[in-house]
Design an enzyme around this catalytic site. Structure first.
Site, mmCIF file in Angstrom:
data_model
loop_
_atom_site.group_PDB
_atom_site.id
_atom_site.type_symbol
_atom_site.label_atom_id
_atom_site.label_comp_id
_atom_site.label_asym_id
_atom_site.label_seq_id
_atom_site.Cartn_x
_atom_site.Cartn_y
_atom_site.Cartn_z
ATOM 1 N NE ARG A 30 40.750 46.515 43.999
ATOM 2 C CZ ARG A 30 41.383 46.247 45.115
ATOM 3 N NH1 ARG A 30 41.864 45.067 45.326
ATOM 4 N NH2 ARG A 30 41.555 47.170 46.014
ATOM 5 N NE ARG A 70 40.256 48.840 51.637
ATOM 6 C CZ ARG A 70 40.812 47.994 50.786
ATOM 7 N NH1 ARG A 70 41.082 46.768 51.159
ATOM 8 N NH2 ARG A 70 41.084 48.358 49.552
ATOM 9 C CE LYS A 91 44.413 39.253 50.038
ATOM 10 N NZ LYS A 91 44.919 39.632 48.740
ATOM 11 N NE ARG A 106 36.643 40.553 43.982
ATOM 12 C CZ ARG A 106 36.382 41.236 45.096
ATOM 13 N NH1 ARG A 106 37.315 41.953 45.656
ATOM 14 N NH2 ARG A 106 35.166 41.186 45.624
ATOM 15 C CE LYS A 117 43.972 43.577 53.104
ATOM 16 N NZ LYS A 117 44.061 44.474 52.002
HETATM 17 P P1 AMP Z 1 43.947 43.460 48.926
HETATM 18 O O1 AMP Z 1 44.058 43.733 47.453
HETATM 19 O O2 AMP Z 1 45.245 43.157 49.585
HETATM 20 O O3 AMP Z 1 43.115 44.496 49.649
HETATM 21 O O4 AMP Z 1 43.109 42.079 49.114
HETATM 22 C C1 AMP Z 1 41.804 41.922 48.651
HETATM 23 C C2 AMP Z 1 41.817 41.235 47.298
HETATM 24 O O5 AMP Z 1 42.184 39.860 47.437
HETATM 25 C C3 AMP Z 1 40.465 41.151 46.635
HETATM 26 O O6 AMP Z 1 40.125 42.356 46.021
HETATM 27 C C4 AMP Z 1 40.672 40.038 45.632
HETATM 28 O O7 AMP Z 1 41.225 40.567 44.446
HETATM 29 C C5 AMP Z 1 41.752 39.176 46.270
HETATM 30 N N1 AMP Z 1 41.274 37.832 46.632
HETATM 31 C C6 AMP Z 1 41.997 36.707 46.435
HETATM 32 N N2 AMP Z 1 41.340 35.635 46.891
HETATM 33 C C7 AMP Z 1 40.157 36.062 47.395
HETATM 34 C C8 AMP Z 1 39.050 35.406 48.016
HETATM 35 N N3 AMP Z 1 39.021 34.108 48.230
HETATM 36 N N4 AMP Z 1 38.006 36.181 48.402
HETATM 37 C C9 AMP Z 1 38.025 37.521 48.214
HETATM 38 N N5 AMP Z 1 39.047 38.193 47.625
HETATM 39 C C10 AMP Z 1 40.111 37.471 47.228
#
Ligand code: AMP
Length: 550
Positions: A266, A406, A246, A251, A412
């Site tokens: 994003r 989502r 991650k 994004r 995650k």
């Molecule tokens: P969150 O912002 O905490 O909801 O986590 C999701 C975000 O993690 C996504 O929108 C991406 O910007 C980021 N991300 C980082 N690495 C990855 C990956 N390998 N696959 C998908 N999303 C990722």
């Protein structure tokens, strides 16, 4: 459709509370709408004048609207603001103020829905030095032709806050009811073209075409999102998982037709001009193909990944781009492909999309492992943390790409920190040397289309933060009440806390103990803040954790 008819529909909707009744009322209202008017009808009802893929923005703050209202009714802006503060809702206040103006008007042109929509397009298109003045004039013109009820909703549209609680889900179900189409097909159409108005037209006129929709290049598609979870849970759910790092960056979505290339953030904003280095890297990597790629951009300095703020700074940069480019190197990591040489891939399984991605793009593809052994995935997770990543993502190998969702197919895994993303809906003035700045902020979670207060936060801010926040939020004040100011919800804070407590003091029924500001989440849209049910879930989880600890 006359704009007055539209305004009456809005008014009537405000009085209907049941979801099914709203859907049924809306579908009848849509039936009366001509096919040409359908997109404007839908977009304006949601208070989002342009389709989601579009880059058009109204760029109107409350102050511009207040100036225009004051001019049209021939009163001082202070009077307008005073009425808004007293009534507490901008739309109703504008309606009340305009009621006085009606007797003063000698003639009125009848406004139509398309008149209003055309004016919004012109407003969005005005740029340059005179744009603020031009926008104010156009709003004045619109309001002069409006009855008080029409003005109420024009104000709502201009501030992109209709207060009638109509979101995309309700519209989707109303289109489905009106046209006898499966809501899932409507949803799929929206995911593919990111334009609910056009989907409505197709549902009404050409169901076949709706079934065969393909992604349009340079119309950004919403990003698929992830849910928080556990390694064990993902393994149980998916059997075998695909694990990736991650990345702690920003994004992006890259579109190219082989000649031009464009990058979207994003929030689907076109950020191509700020990132010429990434565009040329990706253009080269995708040479010979027409593709849409999904990934994360990270900032690197001397081989080390820098915190994600460094990437966001570059995304927002409008000037001195080449200097910024020399300071930090940006590297894209690609983890998905939505479109390849004319084929829309979002309905194919992840493993297939990944195969195509690896075959078409020789560089920047994010490494991944596949497995069903918990120890192996846990080891991968710890290696990811050691390498400075935020955690890992576990993906369902057979899953479709679901834009904007989502869902449970992307999980995650991050170290447990108790934080929530909340909307900033108000503030109070600071004290002492911070008396000219906001000292504490009122935060809200979401429930359907409403924002419900859940906490105030006053710690974790530096003086620089507070100056910056004052400058950013100052133009979003919609009303004041004693020491309190209320904002149009636009900004998202990430807030750390020790515990969630029951509390009658907030509308949610819960409050945060020891809330602390962590950062502004520029990468999140206001409708992505945590919901009341997230808070409830955490509250009960917390109870379980406490009981287990005993
Ligand atoms: P969150 O912002 O905490 O909801 O986590 C999701 C975000 O993690 C996504 O929108 C991406 O910007 C980021 N991300 C980082 N690495 C990855 C990956 N390998 N696959 C998908 N999303 C990722």
């Amino acid at each position: 459709m006359n704009f007055l008819t539209f305004a009456r529909i809005c008014k009537e909707l405000e009085g209907i509370s049941g979801r099914l009744d709203r859907i049924s009322f809306l579908s009848k209202a849509m039936e009366e709408c001509s096919v040409e008017d359908l997109p404007s009808f839908i977009q304006l009802l949601m208070g989002r004048p342009f389709p989601d893929w579009s880059q058009e923005k109204l760029g109107i703050g409350p102050n511009l609207l207040y100036d225009a209202v004051a001019y049209v009714i021939g009163r001082k802006k202070e009077d307008v603001i005073e009425t808004i503060n007293r009534i507490g809702d901008v739309g109703s206040a504008v309606e009340t103020l305009m009621a006085g103006k009606e007797q003063m008007s000698f003639f009125q042109d009848e406004l139509t829905l398309s008149d209003v929509h055309d004016a919004l397009i012109t407003i969005a298109g005005s740029s340059g030095e005179r744009s603020q003045r031009d926008k104010t004039r156009m709003i004045q013109r619109l309001l002069s032709d409006a009855s008080p009820l029409e003005a109420r909703y024009i104000a709502g549209i201009l501030l992109e806050d209709m207060r009638i609680g109509i979101g995309e889900g309700t519209i989707r179900d109303a289109i489905a009811l009106l046209t006898g189409t499966d809501p899932l097909l409507i949803e799929h159409g929206i995911q593919v073209i990111n334009d609910i108005g056009q989907v409505a037209i197709l549902a009404r006129t050409n169901r076949d075409a709706l079934q065969k929709l393909t992604i349009t290049l340079f119309h950004p598609v919403r990003m698929m999102l992830a849910k928080q979870g556990t390694i064990g849970g993902a393994l149980t759910g998916f059997g075998s998982v695909i694990a990736e790092n991650k990345y702690d960056g920003a994004r992006f979505q890259f579109h190219t037709d082989g000649n031009a290339g464009r990058i979207y953030s994003r929030k689907l904003e076109d950020v191509t001009d700020a990132l010429p280095d990434v565009v040329s890297l990706l253009q080269e990597a995708a040479a010979g193909h027409t593709v849409i790629l999904d990934g994360e951009i990270v900032a690197v300095k001397e081989g080390r990944i820098l915190p994600f703020q460094n990437v966001l700074k570059r995304f927002r940069r409008k000037h001195n781009i080449s200097a910024a480019r020399d300071e930090v190197e940006l590297v894209p990591y690609l983890f998905d492909m939505l479109f390849l040489d004319g084929d829309t891939l979002i309905d194919s399984p992840f493993t297939y999309r990944r195969e195509k991605l690896e075959a078409a793009i020789p560089r920047f593809v994010a490494p991944q492992i596949t497995g069903s052994d918990k120890d192996t995935i846990e080891l991968f997770y710890h290696e990811a943390l050691d390498a400075g990543h935020e955690g890992i993502m576990l993906k369902n190998p057979g899953s479709r790409y679901t834009p904007g969702v989502r869902g449970k197919d992307w999980i995650k895994i991050k170290p447990e920190v108790d934080t929530l993303d909340l909307a900033v809906i108000g503030a109070q003035w600071g004290e002492g040397k911070r008396a000219h700045l906001y000292g504490s902020f009122l935060l809200a979670c979401r429930e359907d289309d409403r924002f419900l207060p859940v906490s105030r936060v006053a710690t974790g801010f530096s003086d620089e933060h507070l100056v910056w926040l004052y400058n950013e939020l100052n133009s979003s004040v919609v009303r004041t009440q004693g020491k309190d100011l209320f904002f149009e919800p636009r900004m998202v804070f990430e807030i750390g806390y020790a515990e969630i407590q029951e509390s009658p003091g907030y509308e949610t029924g819960y409050a945060l103990r020891f809330p602390r500001f962590i950062r502004v989440r520029d990468d999140k849209d206001i409708d992505e803040v945590n919901t009341r049910s997230d808070i409830l879930y955490r509250y009960f989880q917390q109870g379980r954790r406490d009981n287990n600890a005993c």
